[in-house]
Design a protein around this motif. Structure first.
Motif, short mmCIF file in Angstrom:
data_model
loop_
_atom_site.label_atom_id
_atom_site.label_comp_id
_atom_site.label_asym_id
_atom_site.label_seq_id
_atom_site.Cartn_x
_atom_site.Cartn_y
_atom_site.Cartn_z
N PRO A 315 13.37 90.53 26.79
CA PRO A 315 14.48 91.42 27.16
C PRO A 315 15.36 90.78 28.22
CG PRO A 315 12.40 92.62 27.06
CD PRO A 315 12.07 91.17 26.93
N GLY A 316 16.64 90.64 27.91
CA GLY A 316 17.58 90.08 28.86
C GLY A 316 17.49 88.59 29.04
N GLN A 317 16.68 87.89 28.26
CA GLN A 317 16.54 86.44 28.43
C GLN A 317 17.21 85.73 27.25
OE1 GLN A 317 15.48 85.27 31.26
NE2 GLN A 317 15.01 87.31 32.02
N SER A 318 16.45 84.93 26.51
CA SER A 318 17.05 84.13 25.43
C SER A 318 17.05 84.85 24.09
CB SER A 318 16.29 82.81 25.29
OG SER A 318 16.40 82.06 26.48
N PHE A 319 16.87 86.17 24.11
CA PHE A 319 16.82 86.94 22.86
C PHE A 319 18.10 86.78 22.06
CE2 PHE A 319 17.83 90.85 20.59
CZ PHE A 319 16.70 91.03 19.81
N GLY A 320 19.26 86.91 22.77
CA GLY A 320 20.54 86.83 22.06
C GLY A 320 20.76 85.49 21.41
N LEU A 321 20.41 84.40 22.08
CA LEU A 321 20.57 83.07 21.51
C LEU A 321 19.68 82.90 20.28
CD1 LEU A 321 20.63 80.85 24.72
CD2 LEU A 321 22.57 81.76 23.42
N ALA A 322 18.44 83.39 20.36
CA ALA A 322 17.55 83.30 19.21
C ALA A 322 18.11 84.07 18.03
CB ALA A 322 16.16 83.84 19.59
N GLN A 323 18.71 85.24 18.29
CA GLN A 323 19.30 86.04 17.21
C GLN A 323 20.47 85.31 16.56
OE1 GLN A 323 17.03 88.06 16.41
NE2 GLN A 323 18.14 89.98 16.50
N VAL A 324 21.31 84.69 17.37
CA VAL A 324 22.45 83.96 16.81
C VAL A 324 21.96 82.82 15.93
CG1 VAL A 324 24.41 82.48 17.37
CG2 VAL A 324 24.01 84.57 18.69
N ARG A 325 20.99 82.07 16.39
CA ARG A 325 20.46 80.96 15.59
C ARG A 325 19.86 81.46 14.28
NH1 ARG A 325 18.96 78.49 20.76
NH2 ARG A 325 20.10 76.50 20.95
N GLU A 326 19.12 82.57 14.35
CA GLU A 326 18.47 83.09 13.14
C GLU A 326 19.49 83.61 12.15
OE1 GLU A 326 14.60 85.85 12.02
OE2 GLU A 326 15.22 85.57 14.09
N ARG A 327 20.53 84.26 12.65
CA ARG A 327 21.57 84.77 11.74
C ARG A 327 22.31 83.62 11.08
NH1 ARG A 327 25.24 88.83 14.83
NH2 ARG A 327 25.82 89.54 12.75
N LEU A 328 22.62 82.58 11.84
CA LEU A 328 23.30 81.42 11.26
C LEU A 328 22.42 80.76 10.20
CD1 LEU A 328 24.86 79.81 14.46
CD2 LEU A 328 26.10 80.92 12.58
N ALA A 329 21.11 80.64 10.48
CA ALA A 329 20.20 80.02 9.52
C ALA A 329 20.08 80.86 8.26
CB ALA A 329 18.82 79.82 10.15
N THR A 330 20.07 82.19 8.40
CA THR A 330 19.97 83.08 7.25
C THR A 330 21.20 82.98 6.37
OG1 THR A 330 18.58 84.61 8.48
CG2 THR A 330 19.68 85.48 6.53
N LEU A 331 22.37 82.88 6.98
CA LEU A 331 23.62 82.84 6.22
C LEU A 331 23.96 81.46 5.69
CD1 LEU A 331 25.92 85.12 8.38
CD2 LEU A 331 25.30 85.52 6.00
N HIS A 332 23.73 80.42 6.49
CA HIS A 332 24.25 79.10 6.15
C HIS A 332 23.21 77.99 6.13
CE1 HIS A 332 28.25 80.83 6.45
NE2 HIS A 332 27.96 81.28 7.65
N GLY A 333 21.95 78.31 6.35
CA GLY A 333 20.92 77.28 6.35
C GLY A 333 21.17 76.24 7.43
N SER A 334 21.00 74.98 7.07
CA SER A 334 21.16 73.90 8.06
C SER A 334 22.62 73.66 8.44
CB SER A 334 20.56 72.60 7.49
OG SER A 334 21.23 72.22 6.30
N GLN A 335 23.56 74.26 7.69
CA GLN A 335 24.98 74.07 8.01
C GLN A 335 25.44 74.97 9.16
OE1 GLN A 335 26.62 74.52 3.88
NE2 GLN A 335 27.55 72.55 4.36
N GLY A 336 24.65 75.98 9.52
CA GLY A 336 24.98 76.84 10.63
C GLY A 336 24.23 76.42 11.88
#
Length: 362
Positions: A315-336
């Protein structure tokens, strides 16, 4: 059962060319077993019989309600269509081939008739070839349908995963905002009231937009401006920001709430630790990629810079960054990708890169 679909002439032409290739293979195989006879007649008979059979079955099924998963009639209608197609194809093709072989190609003298053994062989070859060809087209239609369903299922699974990530991200944002509001209530009630009014307006504009998997980049920047104005109520003159969105990129589709975690991270770990605060710049641009143009979005801050080790997810730490990375990987694979870069003049740059999509085809 579904009504027949629209007539696809290109698909029918492709089917016919496949049939012609198949009939030539049958004629060649027949000649291989009977090399003492000329090659021309088997080609003429095979192509003509195959053409009439294909025309009756492949074109005829457009007139009969067909199963969605195969594109072919079911039950007795499908069996009758195949039987009629093979029978009529043999009779009509043989009649035309007889005339051509005698009067046009002069393979046989006038009055020549085929023997009973040749007729039985021709009927057997036609029946086997007709059934094999029918099953082939039946199988490829069913395979195409199943592949389409699998692709549709993958799309739905991706959308469901993105929705799950978004539902996790929205409470995270609210938690951080409410924590800030709690501090202001005790220290500056007037600013707390102002911040609460801003938060109500922000949520009203944001929650409806966040229910889609894509929205224009201009909408993402508008929500980001709302959020920064909300944070400016608490930080005052310590927070300054600049949003740079070229007009050509305004309609580019992007996932909602993609940039907000990066701005939250810049404020929490970059600007807040500094007494004087700092400046945040959000900039969108493009660059060439190996497989096409890429959209590049940077969140630059003049804050405290990257720590030696990033804090653990929580909570309040690197959660948001992890979410951004996971969403990019879900949508674009290695290109995100998401990169955190220490700026040479101090501060941090968070750079998001993924394939640029056409606004007309999100």
């Amino acid at each position: 059962m579904t009504p027949r679909r629209y007539f696809n002439g290109i698909s029918k032409l492709r089917h016919y060319l496949q049939v012609v290739a198949f009939t030539l293979a049958v004629a060649t195989l027949q000649y291989a077993f009977m090399p003492d006879k000329p090659y021309g007649p088997p080609v003429v008979y095979s192509v003509l019989i195959g053409t009439f059979t294909w025309a009756i079955i492949d074109l005829g099924r457009e007139l009969v309600p067909s199963a969605a998963e195969t594109g072919w009639p079911q039950g007795w209608q499908g069996i009758a269509l195949v039987v009629v197609g093979i029978a009529v194809g043999y009779l009509a093709g043989t009649a035309v081939a007889d005339a051509l072989c005698v009067h046009y190609f002069h393979f046989y003298p006038p009055g020549t008739s085929t023997t009973g053994a040749d007729q039985r062989t021709s009927i057997l070859i036609t029946a086997i070839a007709g059934l094999v060809g029918t099953y082939y087209f039946y199988a490829i239609h069913k395979s195409a349908y199943l592949e389409g369903k699998m692709a549709e299922a993958r799309v739905h699974a991706t959308e469901a995963r993105l929705k799950l990530l978004e539902t996790q991200l929205e409470p995270h944002m609210l938690f951080n905002t409410l924590a800030n509001l709690r501090v202001l209530i005790g220290t500056d009630p007037a600013r707390a009231q102002h911040m609460l009014d801003r938060m109500i307006g922000y949520l009203r504009a944001t929650l409806a937009a966040s229910r889609s998997t894509r929205h224009p980049l201009s909408a993402e920047f508008a929500r980001l401006q709302d959020y920064l104005e909300l944070m400016a109520v608490r930080m005052g003159a310590r927070l300054a920001y600049t949003l740079e969105l070229p007009e050509a990129l305004q309609d580019v589709p992007v996932p909602p709430l993609l940039l907000q975690p990066l701005v939250e991270n810049a404020i929490r770990h970059g600007l807040e630790p500094q007494v004087q605060g700092g400046h945040i710049t959000v900039r969108a641009s493009t660059r060439a990629g190996a497989d096409g143009p890429l959209l590049v979005i940077e969140v630059n801050d003049t804050g405290a810079g990257l720590p030696a080790t990033l804090p653990a997810t929580g909570p309040g730490q690197s959660f948001g960054l992890a979410q951004v990375r996971e969403r990019l990987a879900t949508l674009h694979g290695s290109q995100g990708t998401l990169e955190l870069i220490a700026a040479s003049a101090g501060g941090t740059s968070a750079r998001v890169t993924f394939p640029l999509e056409n606004p007309a085809n999100p």
